[in-house]
Design a protein around this motif. Structure first.
Motif, PDB file in Angstrom:
ATOM      1  N   GLU A 123       0.837  -1.200   0.000  1.00  0.00           N
ATOM      2  CA  GLU A 123       0.000   0.000   0.000  1.00  0.00           C
ATOM      3  C   GLU A 123       0.872   1.250   0.000  1.00  0.00           C
ATOM      4  OE1 GLU A 123      -3.377   2.290   2.742  1.00  0.00           O
ATOM      5  OE2 GLU A 123      -2.659   0.287   3.304  1.00  0.00           O
ATOM      6  N   GLY A 124       1.968   1.205   0.757  1.00  0.00           N
ATOM      7  CA  GLY A 124       2.878   2.339   0.804  1.00  0.00           C
ATOM      8  C   GLY A 124       3.482   2.643  -0.556  1.00  0.00           C
ATOM      9  N   VAL A 125       3.746   1.607  -1.338  1.00  0.00           N
ATOM     10  CA  VAL A 125       4.292   1.800  -2.677  1.00  0.00           C
ATOM     11  C   VAL A 125       3.294   2.546  -3.549  1.00  0.00           C
ATOM     12  CG1 VAL A 125       5.060   0.620  -4.780  1.00  0.00           C
ATOM     13  CG2 VAL A 125       5.795  -0.224  -2.545  1.00  0.00           C
ATOM     14  N   ARG A 126       2.024   2.136  -3.491  1.00  0.00           N
ATOM     15  CA  ARG A 126       0.997   2.783  -4.309  1.00  0.00           C
ATOM     16  C   ARG A 126       0.836   4.262  -3.940  1.00  0.00           C
ATOM     17  NH1 ARG A 126      -0.310   0.678  -9.090  1.00  0.00           N
ATOM     18  NH2 ARG A 126      -0.694  -1.558  -8.976  1.00  0.00           N
ATOM     19  N   VAL A 127       0.801   4.544  -2.651  1.00  0.00           N
ATOM     20  CA  VAL A 127       0.619   5.925  -2.204  1.00  0.00           C
ATOM     21  C   VAL A 127       1.784   6.794  -2.665  1.00  0.00           C
ATOM     22  CG1 VAL A 127       0.478   7.429  -0.187  1.00  0.00           C
ATOM     23  CG2 VAL A 127      -0.777   5.263  -0.212  1.00  0.00           C
ATOM     24  N   ALA A 128       3.010   6.303  -2.443  1.00  0.00           N
ATOM     25  CA  ALA A 128       4.194   7.077  -2.830  1.00  0.00           C
ATOM     26  C   ALA A 128       4.269   7.245  -4.345  1.00  0.00           C
ATOM     27  CB  ALA A 128       5.458   6.385  -2.315  1.00  0.00           C
ATOM     28  N   MET A 129       3.929   6.194  -5.096  1.00  0.00           N
ATOM     29  CA  MET A 129       3.987   6.266  -6.555  1.00  0.00           C
ATOM     30  C   MET A 129       3.012   7.311  -7.086  1.00  0.00           C
ATOM     31  SD  MET A 129       3.501   3.241  -9.411  1.00  0.00           S
ATOM     32  CE  MET A 129       1.777   2.953  -8.992  1.00  0.00           C
ATOM     33  N   GLY A 130       1.806   7.347  -6.553  1.00  0.00           N
ATOM     34  CA  GLY A 130       0.832   8.330  -7.012  1.00  0.00           C
ATOM     35  C   GLY A 130       1.318   9.752  -6.794  1.00  0.00           C
ATOM     36  N   THR A 131       1.903  10.001  -5.635  1.00  0.00           N
ATOM     37  CA  THR A 131       2.429  11.335  -5.341  1.00  0.00           C
ATOM     38  C   THR A 131       3.565  11.698  -6.291  1.00  0.00           C
ATOM     39  OG1 THR A 131       1.850  11.126  -2.997  1.00  0.00           O
ATOM     40  CG2 THR A 131       3.515  12.768  -3.577  1.00  0.00           C
ATOM     41  N   MET A 132       4.492  10.775  -6.505  1.00  0.00           N
ATOM     42  CA  MET A 132       5.660  11.068  -7.337  1.00  0.00           C
ATOM     43  C   MET A 132       5.283  11.254  -8.799  1.00  0.00           C
ATOM     44  SD  MET A 132       8.726   8.767  -5.643  1.00  0.00           S
ATOM     45  CE  MET A 132       7.762   7.248  -5.523  1.00  0.00           C
ATOM     46  N   VAL A 133       4.313  10.521  -9.290  1.00  0.00           N
ATOM     47  CA  VAL A 133       3.875  10.695 -10.681  1.00  0.00           C
ATOM     48  C   VAL A 133       3.301  12.094 -10.881  1.00  0.00           C
ATOM     49  CG1 VAL A 133       2.136   9.992 -12.368  1.00  0.00           C
ATOM     50  CG2 VAL A 133       3.521   8.257 -11.231  1.00  0.00           C
ATOM     51  N   ARG A 134       2.461  12.529  -9.962  1.00  0.00           N
ATOM     52  CA  ARG A 134       1.884  13.873 -10.078  1.00  0.00           C
ATOM     53  C   ARG A 134       2.986  14.935 -10.047  1.00  0.00           C
ATOM     54  NH1 ARG A 134      -1.945  11.487  -6.693  1.00  0.00           N
ATOM     55  NH2 ARG A 134      -0.949  12.343  -4.829  1.00  0.00           N
ATOM     56  N   TRP A 135       3.900  14.786  -9.119  1.00  0.00           N
ATOM     57  CA  TRP A 135       4.993  15.752  -9.021  1.00  0.00           C
ATOM     58  C   TRP A 135       5.870  15.718 -10.274  1.00  0.00           C
ATOM     59  CZ3 TRP A 135       7.171  15.357  -3.298  1.00  0.00           C
ATOM     60  CH2 TRP A 135       6.157  15.750  -2.417  1.00  0.00           C
ATOM     61  N   GLY A 136       6.078  14.527 -10.837  1.00  0.00           N
ATOM     62  CA  GLY A 136       6.904  14.396 -12.032  1.00  0.00           C
ATOM     63  C   GLY A 136       6.298  15.102 -13.236  1.00  0.00           C
ATOM     64  N   VAL A 137       4.999  14.945 -13.434  1.00  0.00           N
ATOM     65  CA  VAL A 137       4.327  15.569 -14.580  1.00  0.00           C
ATOM     66  C   VAL A 137       4.328  17.092 -14.433  1.00  0.00           C
ATOM     67  CG1 VAL A 137       2.123  15.833 -15.767  1.00  0.00           C
ATOM     68  CG2 VAL A 137       2.907  13.554 -15.087  1.00  0.00           C
ATOM     69  N   TRP A 138       3.956  17.584 -13.258  1.00  0.00           N
ATOM     70  CA  TRP A 138       3.926  19.036 -13.060  1.00  0.00           C
ATOM     71  C   TRP A 138       5.328  19.637 -13.087  1.00  0.00           C
ATOM     72  CZ3 TRP A 138      -0.110  21.821 -13.909  1.00  0.00           C
ATOM     73  CH2 TRP A 138      -1.384  21.303 -13.692  1.00  0.00           C
ATOM     74  N   GLY A 139       6.304  18.919 -12.523  1.00  0.00           N
ATOM     75  CA  GLY A 139       7.680  19.394 -12.575  1.00  0.00           C
ATOM     76  C   GLY A 139       8.206  19.445 -13.996  1.00  0.00           C
ATOM     77  N   GLY A 140       7.885  18.423 -14.795  1.00  0.00           N
ATOM     78  CA  GLY A 140       8.298  18.410 -16.188  1.00  0.00           C
ATOM     79  C   GLY A 140       7.674  19.534 -16.977  1.00  0.00           C
ATOM     80  N   LEU A 141       6.393  19.798 -16.711  1.00  0.00           N
ATOM     81  CA  LEU A 141       5.708  20.894 -17.405  1.00  0.00           C
ATOM     82  C   LEU A 141       6.363  22.236 -17.079  1.00  0.00           C
ATOM     83  CD1 LEU A 141       3.331  21.844 -19.167  1.00  0.00           C
ATOM     84  CD2 LEU A 141       1.949  21.965 -17.077  1.00  0.00           C
ATOM     85  N   ALA A 142       6.688  22.444 -15.798  1.00  0.00           N
ATOM     86  CA  ALA A 142       7.296  23.710 -15.383  1.00  0.00           C
ATOM     87  C   ALA A 142       8.674  23.898 -16.005  1.00  0.00           C
ATOM     88  CB  ALA A 142       7.392  23.764 -13.857  1.00  0.00           C
ATOM     89  N   LEU A 143       9.510  22.855 -15.956  1.00  0.00           N
ATOM     90  CA  LEU A 143      10.842  22.943 -16.548  1.00  0.00           C
ATOM     91  C   LEU A 143      10.766  23.171 -18.052  1.00  0.00           C
ATOM     92  CD1 LEU A 143      12.739  20.099 -14.660  1.00  0.00           C
ATOM     93  CD2 LEU A 143      13.118  22.554 -14.435  1.00  0.00           C
ATOM     94  N   GLY A 144       9.816  22.499 -18.687  1.00  0.00           N
ATOM     95  CA  GLY A 144       9.663  22.640 -20.132  1.00  0.00           C
ATOM     96  C   GLY A 144       9.288  24.045 -20.545  1.00  0.00           C
ATOM     97  N   LEU A 145       8.396  24.655 -19.789  1.00  0.00           N
ATOM     98  CA  LEU A 145       7.988  26.021 -20.113  1.00  0.00           C
ATOM     99  C   LEU A 145       9.145  27.006 -19.943  1.00  0.00           C
ATOM    100  CD1 LEU A 145       4.410  26.141 -18.530  1.00  0.00           C
ATOM    101  CD2 LEU A 145       5.021  25.964 -20.966  1.00  0.00           C
ATOM    102  N   VAL A 146      10.015  26.744 -18.971  1.00  0.00           N
ATOM    103  CA  VAL A 146      11.196  27.597 -18.795  1.00  0.00           C
ATOM    104  C   VAL A 146      12.115  27.495 -20.012  1.00  0.00           C
ATOM    105  CG1 VAL A 146      13.307  27.924 -17.447  1.00  0.00           C
ATOM    106  CG2 VAL A 146      11.136  27.551 -16.279  1.00  0.00           C
TER     107      VAL A 146
END
Length: 446
Positions: free
Chosen positions: A304-327
């Motif tokens: 269960e801990g893996v699923r929770v952490a994975m969901g958080t990291m995926v969201r952060w990865g997509v938004w982080g990638g979008l922000a870096l890309g726009l820069v």
């Protein structure tokens, strides 16, 4: 719901604790590679294009053994999660000996075959000469590169991402100073940059091995090589080796196609790929956290801990990638003059950076899921998935080569990077399908 919220907060704190130092360490390397590109780029277009070929070959020679870091992180983290720190460090020592053996063989092969390797890309004779010089000297640093990979993997598995950060900042800082002195102070040209990198890598490797030996002695872990265990570590790494070979084949065939388009597109592609690598390293901080957290959680039996952490990291990865890309998109006209005085290369590079930036949200998604599955030890699927993705990519990139160069280097580089973005999208689709399943979450120390 009340029990889930505190756990989510705890996972977020753990991700940040591991990802922030990993982020700083990971971006240190491409930042200094960008500095290398800028230093060499001001020597001339042939030198910059030669660096592009040599870097592609050198990163492949060392990068195919990235399982020394990734696989070791997973194994060490699982032992740590199961409560056996001595076995965790012992597994890391096995990886260190394997790195030394593989590094010695790889260095000899690259040094002896430097010119034929450089010539494979089909660039002009002047560019091949520059690439051969850089590659032959840099081969001496391959053993150190692999040792750095192995020890960094051990430390990450032990949930320590701060020590690799310190080593990266000091080592790559020394690399810039050495390159400036040897290239411009002693006027050694591209050879000076290669020697500076070798010296800096060797110093980093010595420092990291010293840290690992201190940890091993504190836990009374064995230090001598055990052939059977070293071979077992090699067998465990084979699926990740296949995965990495397929990934490197993608990079190499893309560089090969760039070389067929001419020296200007090749030089622009070299810098664009270096910037893409910088962004990849930045986003990979979440993947590193994913490897360590997933391995430790599964070692402790916490799916269960893996699923929770994975969901958080995926969201952060997509938004982080979008922000870096726009820069990157915002800076696409300001960055090229930092790397080359050639107006044609500047224009082509600026066009390529727009495509590079727009693809970063997909990259963030891909890197996080890749890290989670590596941390779970899902190497066999990752190997097959990458091979299938490569096969799907080949018709796309070969069509770019078949079309050949046009009268616009900028258009050629844009088409090349659009093809590479297709590769990342296909890769993301496969990883997303795998992540939704449960059979990769095998618990316990393996």
């Amino acid at each position: 719901m009340s029990s889930v919220a505190p756990r989510l907060v705890s996972h977020r704190r753990e991700i940040v604790r591991l990802a922030v130092p990993a982020f700083l360490a990971l971006i240190a390397e491409p930042l200094f590679l960008l500095a290398d590109s800028a230093i060499i780029g001001h020597l001339g277009t042939a030198e910059l294009a030669g660096l592009g070929i040599a870097s592609a070959a050198l990163v492949t020679a060392a990068g195919v053994f990235v399982f020394l870091a990734y696989g070791t992180t997973s194994v060490v983290a699982r032992h740590l999660g199961a409560g056996d720190e001595r076995a965790a460090v012992g597994a890391g020592i096995d990886g260190l000996w394997l790195a030394l053996a593989l590094g010695a063989v790889s260095a000899a092969v690259v040094a002896v075959w430097a010119r034929p390797i450089s010539a494979v890309f089909g660039a002009s004779p002047e560019v091949i000469d520059q690439a051969t010089t850089y590659l032959r000297i840099s081969a001496l640093g391959i053993p150190a590169m692999l040792v750095i990979l192995a020890v960094t993997g051990v430390l990450r598995g032990l949930q320590d991402t701060t020590t690799p950060l310190v080593a990266s900042v000091v080592g790559f800082g020394a690399n810039i100073a050495l390159n400036l002195f040897l290239v411009y102070g002693l006027h050694w040209g591209i050879a000076g940059s290669a020697w500076g990198t070798v010296l800096a890598q060797t110093g980093m490797a010595i420092a990291l091995v010293t840290v690992l030996l201190v940890k091993a002695r504190a836990r009374h872990a064995r230090l001598r090589p055990h052939p059977a265990r070293v071979l077992a570590a090699a067998r465990t790494g084979i699926p990740l080796l296949v995965r990495t070979l397929a990934l490197r084949a993608t990079m190499l065939v893309t560089t090969w196609v760039a070389a067929s388009l001419g020296d200007v597109p090749l030089a622009a592609h070299q810098v664009a790929m270096t910037i893409w690598s910088f962004l990849a390293f930045a986003l990979d901080a979440l993947a590193i956290a994913g490897q360590a957290i997933t391995g430790r959680a599964l070692g402790a039996g916490d799916r269960e801990g893996v699923r929770v952490a994975m969901g958080t990291m995926v969201r952060w990865g997509v938004w982080g990638g979008l922000a870096l890309g726009l820069v990157v998109v915002a800076l696409h006209q300001l960055l090229p003059p930092l790397f080359t005085p050639d107006p044609q290369v500047q224009q082509a590079l600026g066009a390529a950076l727009v495509v590079v930036g727009l693809g970063q949200a997909v990259a963030g998604y891909v890197f996080v899921l890749d890290g989670v599955l590596i941390g779970a030890g899902d190497g066999r699927w990752l190997a097959w998935g990458m091979v299938i993705t490569l096969v799907a990519y080949l018709p796309v990139i070969l069509a770019v080569r078949a079309a050949g160069p046009t009268d616009s280097p900028s258009r050629d580089v844009v088409v090349l990077w659009l093809a590479f973005t297709v590769f990342m999208v296909v890769r993301g689709v496969g990883l997303g399908w795998r992540a939704r399943r449960d059979d990769w979450m095998v618990v316990g120390a393996r």
